[in-house]
Design a protein around this motif. Structure first.
Motif, PDB file in Angstrom:
ATOM      1  N   PHE A  97       0.840  -1.187   0.000  1.00 38.31           N
ATOM      2  CA  PHE A  97       0.000   0.000   0.000  1.00 38.31           C
ATOM      3  C   PHE A  97       0.875   1.237   0.000  1.00 38.31           C
ATOM      4  O   PHE A  97       1.996   1.227   0.497  1.00 38.31           O
ATOM      5  N   THR A  98       0.325   2.283  -0.551  1.00 37.11           N
ATOM      6  CA  THR A  98       0.897   3.607  -0.392  1.00 37.11           C
ATOM      7  C   THR A  98      -0.175   4.420   0.315  1.00 37.11           C
ATOM      8  O   THR A  98      -1.361   4.113   0.207  1.00 37.11           O
ATOM      9  N   GLU A  99       0.244   5.410   1.049  1.00 38.06           N
ATOM     10  CA  GLU A  99      -0.723   6.218   1.779  1.00 38.06           C
ATOM     11  C   GLU A  99      -0.683   7.656   1.299  1.00 38.06           C
ATOM     12  O   GLU A  99       0.379   8.188   0.991  1.00 38.06           O
ATOM     13  N   HIS A 100      -1.846   8.233   1.227  1.00 36.58           N
ATOM     14  CA  HIS A 100      -1.962   9.663   0.965  1.00 36.58           C
ATOM     15  C   HIS A 100      -2.741  10.252   2.133  1.00 36.58           C
ATOM     16  O   HIS A 100      -3.896   9.879   2.346  1.00 36.58           O
ATOM     17  N   GLU A 101      -2.086  11.110   2.873  1.00 35.89           N
ATOM     18  CA  GLU A 101      -2.667  11.722   4.067  1.00 35.89           C
ATOM     19  C   GLU A 101      -3.279  10.676   5.006  1.00 35.89           C
ATOM     20  O   GLU A 101      -4.380  10.840   5.525  1.00 35.89           O
ATOM     21  N   GLY A 102      -2.552   9.554   5.170  1.00 39.49           N
ATOM     22  CA  GLY A 102      -2.959   8.523   6.107  1.00 39.49           C
ATOM     23  C   GLY A 102      -3.949   7.504   5.582  1.00 39.49           C
ATOM     24  O   GLY A 102      -4.311   6.575   6.293  1.00 39.49           O
ATOM     25  N   VAL A 103      -4.412   7.667   4.345  1.00 39.49           N
ATOM     26  CA  VAL A 103      -5.387   6.733   3.765  1.00 39.49           C
ATOM     27  C   VAL A 103      -4.646   5.771   2.837  1.00 39.49           C
ATOM     28  O   VAL A 103      -4.003   6.196   1.879  1.00 39.49           O
ATOM     29  N   PRO A 104      -4.747   4.453   3.105  1.00 39.11           N
ATOM     30  CA  PRO A 104      -4.042   3.482   2.272  1.00 39.11           C
ATOM     31  C   PRO A 104      -4.776   3.209   0.957  1.00 39.11           C
ATOM     32  O   PRO A 104      -5.998   3.113   0.923  1.00 39.11           O
ATOM     33  N   VAL A 105      -3.978   3.098  -0.114  1.00 41.02           N
ATOM     34  CA  VAL A 105      -4.477   2.662  -1.417  1.00 41.02           C
ATOM     35  C   VAL A 105      -3.487   1.644  -1.965  1.00 41.02           C
ATOM     36  O   VAL A 105      -2.316   1.634  -1.590  1.00 41.02           O
ATOM     37  N   LEU A 106      -3.964   0.781  -2.833  1.00 40.20           N
ATOM     38  CA  LEU A 106      -3.154  -0.323  -3.346  1.00 40.20           C
ATOM     39  C   LEU A 106      -2.100   0.178  -4.326  1.00 40.20           C
ATOM     40  O   LEU A 106      -2.411   0.910  -5.283  1.00 40.20           O
ATOM     41  N   GLU A 107      -0.876  -0.228  -4.071  1.00 39.73           N
ATOM     42  CA  GLU A 107       0.252   0.139  -4.923  1.00 39.73           C
ATOM     43  C   GLU A 107       0.073  -0.480  -6.313  1.00 39.73           C
ATOM     44  O   GLU A 107      -0.387  -1.614  -6.442  1.00 39.73           O
ATOM     45  N   GLY A 108       0.404   0.261  -7.372  1.00 41.49           N
ATOM     46  CA  GLY A 108       0.372  -0.258  -8.733  1.00 41.49           C
ATOM     47  C   GLY A 108      -0.992  -0.301  -9.383  1.00 41.49           C
ATOM     48  O   GLY A 108      -1.144  -0.841 -10.474  1.00 41.49           O
ATOM     49  N   ALA A 109      -2.008   0.257  -8.741  1.00 42.52           N
ATOM     50  CA  ALA A 109      -3.367   0.233  -9.299  1.00 42.52           C
ATOM     51  C   ALA A 109      -3.476   1.190 -10.493  1.00 42.52           C
ATOM     52  O   ALA A 109      -2.675   2.112 -10.649  1.00 42.52           O
ATOM     53  N   LEU A 110      -4.476   0.954 -11.309  1.00 40.08           N
ATOM     54  CA  LEU A 110      -4.778   1.835 -12.437  1.00 40.08           C
ATOM     55  C   LEU A 110      -5.139   3.231 -11.942  1.00 40.08           C
ATOM     56  O   LEU A 110      -4.678   4.238 -12.459  1.00 40.08           O
ATOM     57  N   VAL A 111      -5.989   3.290 -10.905  1.00 41.95           N
ATOM     58  CA  VAL A 111      -6.431   4.549 -10.307  1.00 41.95           C
ATOM     59  C   VAL A 111      -6.435   4.389  -8.789  1.00 41.95           C
ATOM     60  O   VAL A 111      -6.847   3.353  -8.283  1.00 41.95           O
ATOM     61  N   ASN A 112      -5.967   5.412  -8.098  1.00 51.42           N
ATOM     62  CA  ASN A 112      -6.089   5.489  -6.644  1.00 51.42           C
ATOM     63  C   ASN A 112      -6.907   6.725  -6.302  1.00 51.42           C
ATOM     64  O   ASN A 112      -6.633   7.814  -6.810  1.00 51.42           O
ATOM     65  N   LEU A 113      -7.925   6.536  -5.465  1.00 42.95           N
ATOM     66  CA  LEU A 113      -8.758   7.636  -4.991  1.00 42.95           C
ATOM     67  C   LEU A 113      -8.728   7.648  -3.471  1.00 42.95           C
ATOM     68  O   LEU A 113      -8.791   6.595  -2.839  1.00 42.95           O
ATOM     69  N   VAL A 114      -8.654   8.838  -2.905  1.00 45.46           N
ATOM     70  CA  VAL A 114      -8.811   9.024  -1.470  1.00 45.46           C
ATOM     71  C   VAL A 114     -10.089   9.825  -1.293  1.00 45.46           C
ATOM     72  O   VAL A 114     -10.323  10.813  -1.999  1.00 45.46           O
ATOM     73  N   LEU A 115     -10.934   9.355  -0.369  1.00 45.47           N
ATOM     74  CA  LEU A 115     -12.260   9.953  -0.220  1.00 45.47           C
ATOM     75  C   LEU A 115     -12.549  10.316   1.227  1.00 45.47           C
ATOM     76  O   LEU A 115     -12.163   9.612   2.144  1.00 45.47           O
ATOM     77  N   LYS A 116     -13.276  11.397   1.360  1.00 46.88           N
ATOM     78  CA  LYS A 116     -13.834  11.785   2.643  1.00 46.88           C
ATOM     79  C   LYS A 116     -15.277  11.315   2.623  1.00 46.88           C
ATOM     80  O   LYS A 116     -16.010  11.554   1.646  1.00 46.88           O
ATOM     81  N   THR A 117     -15.704  10.611   3.675  1.00 44.60           N
ATOM     82  CA  THR A 117     -17.071  10.107   3.716  1.00 44.60           C
ATOM     83  C   THR A 117     -18.045  11.277   3.627  1.00 44.60           C
ATOM     84  O   THR A 117     -17.980  12.213   4.406  1.00 44.60           O
ATOM     85  N   HIS A 118     -18.917  11.223   2.638  1.00 43.39           N
ATOM     86  CA  HIS A 118     -19.893  12.285   2.385  1.00 43.39           C
ATOM     87  C   HIS A 118     -21.273  11.904   2.921  1.00 43.39           C
ATOM     88  O   HIS A 118     -21.968  12.720   3.520  1.00 43.39           O
ATOM     89  N   GLN A 119     -21.649  10.637   2.670  1.00 42.39           N
ATOM     90  CA  GLN A 119     -22.977  10.178   3.079  1.00 42.39           C
ATOM     91  C   GLN A 119     -23.003   8.658   3.109  1.00 42.39           C
ATOM     92  O   GLN A 119     -22.299   7.998   2.342  1.00 42.39           O
ATOM     93  N   ARG A 120     -23.821   8.123   3.999  1.00 39.09           N
ATOM     94  CA  ARG A 120     -24.071   6.683   4.062  1.00 39.09           C
ATOM     95  C   ARG A 120     -25.570   6.490   3.911  1.00 39.09           C
ATOM     96  O   ARG A 120     -26.351   7.111   4.621  1.00 39.09           O
ATOM     97  N   VAL A 121     -25.967   5.634   2.978  1.00 36.45           N
ATOM     98  CA  VAL A 121     -27.388   5.424   2.706  1.00 36.45           C
ATOM     99  C   VAL A 121     -27.685   3.936   2.811  1.00 36.45           C
ATOM    100  O   VAL A 121     -27.080   3.123   2.100  1.00 36.45           O
ATOM    101  N   GLU A 122     -28.618   3.578   3.687  1.00 36.71           N
ATOM    102  CA  GLU A 122     -29.024   2.180   3.785  1.00 36.71           C
ATOM    103  C   GLU A 122     -29.905   1.844   2.590  1.00 36.71           C
ATOM    104  O   GLU A 122     -30.795   2.608   2.226  1.00 36.71           O
ATOM    105  N   ALA A 123     -29.631   0.689   1.982  1.00 35.86           N
ATOM    106  CA  ALA A 123     -30.385   0.251   0.805  1.00 35.86           C
ATOM    107  C   ALA A 123     -30.496  -1.269   0.848  1.00 35.86           C
ATOM    108  O   ALA A 123     -29.588  -1.974   0.426  1.00 35.86           O
TER     109      ALA A 123
END
Length: 157
Positions: A97-123
């Motif tokens: 893993f590599t971390e961006h501002e403490g959030v781990p993402v998988l090394e070597g991936a096509l795309v890495n996104l770091v997200l702040k939780t915006h909303q949780r919706v039960e479905a």
């Protein structure tokens, strides 16, 4: 008249929609947690929002409920082993893993996104975790695709 369908028919029907493959990650108490997810979609450009759907019975569900930030790695064509690993078929190697501002993402991936939780919706039996992208990195690799329960690759015309 519409009739309800059973879960096997539902899975087989939607399995005919090709998708990319992602690994959702978060870090709690110094440990990285992750799961494979194909139920991922862009939601909004402004603000930049994406959604990942997670089963309430998944081990990762409660971890994401408690996470204010999480990562999503869109897998590259040569990363099917990581999809399997995070789906419970552990690989002999440990993922990097590599971390961006403490959030781990998988090394070597096509795309890495770091997200702040915006909303949780039960479905139903899932929760939709909507995250606002705070960091994005991409490469020019090809994507890992998933179709009818198998991995594949894009073949341009």
């Amino acid at each position: 008249m519409f009739h309800p369908i059973d879960s096997n028919h539902f899975r087989a029907s939607l399995g005919r929609f090709p998708s990319g493959v992602t690994v959702v990650t978060c870090k709690q108490e110094g440990q990285v947690h992750g799961m494979t997810a194909s139920a991922f979609v862009s939601v909004s450009m402004d603000p930049p929002l994406v959604l990942v759907s997670v089963a309430k019975k998944a081990r990762m569900h409660d971890k994401l409920l408690n996470a204010e930030e999480f990562g999503i790695s869109i897998l590259a064509q040569d990363q099917a082993h990581w999809s399997n690993h995070f789906a419970g078929k552990l690989h002999t190697q440990e993922p990097e893993f590599t971390e961006h501002e403490g959030v781990p993402v998988l090394e070597g991936a096509l795309v890495n996104l770091v997200l702040k939780t915006h909303q949780r919706v039960e479905a139903g039996d899932h929760t939709l975790f909507i995250g606002e992208i705070t960091y994005a990195r991409y490469t020019e690799q090809d994507a890992l695709l998933y179709f009818r329960g198998k991995y594949g690759q894009f073949q341009p015309e």
